[in-house]
Write a protein that holds these residues in place. Structure first.
Motif, mmCIF file in Angstrom:
data_model
loop_
_atom_site.group_PDB
_atom_site.id
_atom_site.type_symbol
_atom_site.label_atom_id
_atom_site.label_comp_id
_atom_site.label_asym_id
_atom_site.label_seq_id
_atom_site.Cartn_x
_atom_site.Cartn_y
_atom_site.Cartn_z
ATOM 1 N N GLU A 156 0.903 -1.239 0.042
ATOM 2 C CA GLU A 156 0.147 0.118 0.054
ATOM 3 C C GLU A 156 0.772 1.325 -0.184
ATOM 4 N N SER A 157 1.835 1.552 0.672
ATOM 5 C CA SER A 157 2.579 2.557 0.853
ATOM 6 C C SER A 157 3.434 2.569 -0.364
ATOM 7 N N VAL A 158 3.972 1.502 -0.824
ATOM 8 C CA VAL A 158 4.534 1.526 -2.195
ATOM 9 C C VAL A 158 3.718 2.146 -3.239
ATOM 10 N N LYS A 159 2.596 1.732 -3.447
ATOM 11 C CA LYS A 159 1.819 2.059 -4.460
ATOM 12 C C LYS A 159 1.456 3.635 -4.096
ATOM 13 N N ALA A 160 1.332 4.332 -2.829
ATOM 14 C CA ALA A 160 1.291 5.534 -2.595
ATOM 15 C C ALA A 160 2.265 6.472 -3.229
ATOM 16 N N THR A 161 3.449 6.035 -2.965
ATOM 17 C CA THR A 161 4.650 6.589 -3.086
ATOM 18 C C THR A 161 5.012 6.489 -4.814
ATOM 19 N N ALA A 162 4.211 5.380 -5.435
ATOM 20 C CA ALA A 162 4.433 5.392 -7.052
ATOM 21 C C ALA A 162 3.512 6.590 -7.553
ATOM 22 N N ALA A 163 2.249 6.663 -7.003
ATOM 23 C CA ALA A 163 1.303 7.555 -7.403
ATOM 24 C C ALA A 163 2.067 8.996 -7.326
ATOM 25 N N GLY A 164 2.839 9.430 -6.259
ATOM 26 C CA GLY A 164 3.632 10.453 -5.937
ATOM 27 C C GLY A 164 4.731 10.652 -7.022
ATOM 28 N N ALA A 165 5.461 9.558 -7.209
ATOM 29 C CA ALA A 165 6.572 9.386 -8.228
ATOM 30 C C ALA A 165 5.970 9.861 -9.500
ATOM 31 N N ARG A 166 4.892 9.164 -10.197
ATOM 32 C CA ARG A 166 4.612 9.551 -11.297
ATOM 33 C C ARG A 166 4.094 10.807 -11.616
ATOM 34 N N CYS A 167 3.224 11.494 -10.760
ATOM 35 C CA CYS A 167 2.804 12.775 -10.983
ATOM 36 C C CYS A 167 3.883 13.859 -10.842
ATOM 37 N N PHE A 168 4.868 13.454 -9.921
ATOM 38 C CA PHE A 168 6.260 14.301 -9.916
ATOM 39 C C PHE A 168 6.798 14.314 -11.723
ATOM 40 N N LEU A 169 7.042 13.209 -11.828
ATOM 41 C CA LEU A 169 7.507 13.034 -13.159
ATOM 42 C C LEU A 169 7.066 13.685 -14.144
ATOM 43 N N GLU A 170 5.693 13.474 -14.362
ATOM 44 C CA GLU A 170 4.834 13.853 -15.198
ATOM 45 C C GLU A 170 4.729 15.440 -15.134
ATOM 46 N N ASP A 171 4.936 15.952 -14.141
ATOM 47 C CA ASP A 171 4.712 17.459 -14.041
ATOM 48 C C ASP A 171 6.073 18.042 -14.280
ATOM 49 N N LEU A 172 7.101 17.331 -14.427
ATOM 50 C CA LEU A 172 8.465 17.810 -15.075
ATOM 51 C C LEU A 172 8.779 17.467 -16.552
ATOM 52 N N GLY A 173 7.715 17.089 -17.101
ATOM 53 C CA GLY A 173 7.972 16.613 -18.593
ATOM 54 C C GLY A 173 8.258 15.310 -19.032
ATOM 55 N N TYR A 174 7.994 14.322 -18.067
ATOM 56 C CA TYR A 174 8.360 12.944 -18.271
ATOM 57 C C TYR A 174 7.144 11.992 -18.512
ATOM 58 N N GLU A 175 7.274 11.054 -19.580
ATOM 59 C CA GLU A 175 6.155 10.042 -19.621
ATOM 60 C C GLU A 175 6.708 8.998 -18.909
ATOM 61 N N VAL A 176 5.918 8.272 -17.886
ATOM 62 C CA VAL A 176 6.105 7.100 -17.301
ATOM 63 C C VAL A 176 5.925 6.225 -18.075
ATOM 64 N N LYS A 177 6.880 5.015 -18.136
ATOM 65 C CA LYS A 177 6.758 4.040 -19.164
ATOM 66 C C LYS A 177 6.586 2.955 -18.285
ATOM 67 N N GLU A 178 6.969 2.670 -17.172
ATOM 68 C CA GLU A 178 6.834 1.410 -16.575
ATOM 69 C C GLU A 178 6.924 1.694 -14.820
ATOM 70 N N VAL A 179 6.080 1.277 -14.341
ATOM 71 C CA VAL A 179 5.927 1.198 -12.831
ATOM 72 C C VAL A 179 5.854 -0.278 -12.218
ATOM 73 N N ILE A 180 6.808 -0.351 -11.503
ATOM 74 C CA ILE A 180 6.947 -1.772 -10.947
ATOM 75 C C ILE A 180 6.589 -1.624 -9.175
ATOM 76 N N THR A 181 5.680 -2.364 -8.643
ATOM 77 C CA THR A 181 5.525 -2.149 -7.214
ATOM 78 C C THR A 181 5.503 -3.627 -6.602
ATOM 79 N N ALA A 182 6.090 -3.907 -5.375
ATOM 80 C CA ALA A 182 6.138 -4.921 -4.601
ATOM 81 C C ALA A 182 6.319 -4.430 -3.192
#
Length: 193
Positions: A156-182
């Motif tokens: 759960e905490s990894v998925k929350a962090t992944a959401a933050g990382a995705r939005c962070f990178l997208e806002d900086l002009g990156y396209e997220v290609k892969e997210v792996i969580t476990a």
């Protein structure tokens, strides 16, 4: 002869450094001797602890960022439990909150550093305060890979962090290609748009 005068030693510094020292000492209402003594004593203590001069500068910059973003230190296990409990109740709300935090951090980086490339020098210091056993960011050309191990105890905490990382990178002009969580593991691969 006064003991303080007897213990003084003259050292040479570049003219611009001496001028800056004089200006700063005056603005602080200190003597140049007192200010130089404090700066040198603190700097020498840090160097003796194993820090390099560039690291000291970066640590000070990192501290400034943490203060400006109003970061509050929270024990990792407490934060993880709170996130996991909240995520189980309402994952959308948690991911939205972490996304907003990611966007806020991205806005700060754009405003202060102009972009992620300029802020990457803070990664080694940032990784020391993230509750993770390993936090690596590798930038190669237009690709960025973030690997974190030990970032949360549950998925759960990894998925929350992944959401933050995705939005962070997208806002900086990156396209997220892969997210792996476990549980405890996060990998994000993104490419500049």
């Amino acid at each position: 002869m006064n003991q303080q005068k007897k213990d003084r030693v003259n050292i040479a510094v570049a003219k611009d450094v001496a001028e800056r020292l004089a200006a700063v000492a005056e603005s602080l209402g200190m003597t140049q001797y007192a200010l130089a003594n404090q700066i040198l004593a603190t700097g020498l203590e840090l160097v003796q602890q194993g820090f390099k001069v560039q690291q000291i500068r970066e640590i000070a910059e990192f501290y400034k960022v943490m203060v400006e973003l109003e970061v509050v230190p929270v024990p990792g296990r407490l934060l993880d439990k709170m996130v996991a409990d909240m995520y189980k109740e309402n994952p959308e709300v948690v991911e939205k909150a972490w996304c907003e935090a990611g966007k806020m951090l991205a806005s700060y980086i754009k405003a202060v550093y102009g972009g992620l490339d300029s802020a990457l020098s803070l990664v080694p210091y940032f990784s020391k305060v993230i509750p993770a056993k390993r936090f690596d960011v590798k930038a190669s050309g237009d690709e960025l890979v973030v690997d974190a191990v030990g970032v949360g105890y549950g998925v759960e905490s990894v998925k929350a962090t992944a959401a933050g990382a995705r939005c962070f990178l997208e806002d900086l002009g990156y396209e997220v290609k892969e997210v792996i969580t476990a549980p405890g593991i996060l990998r994000v691969r993104a490419v500049k748009k």
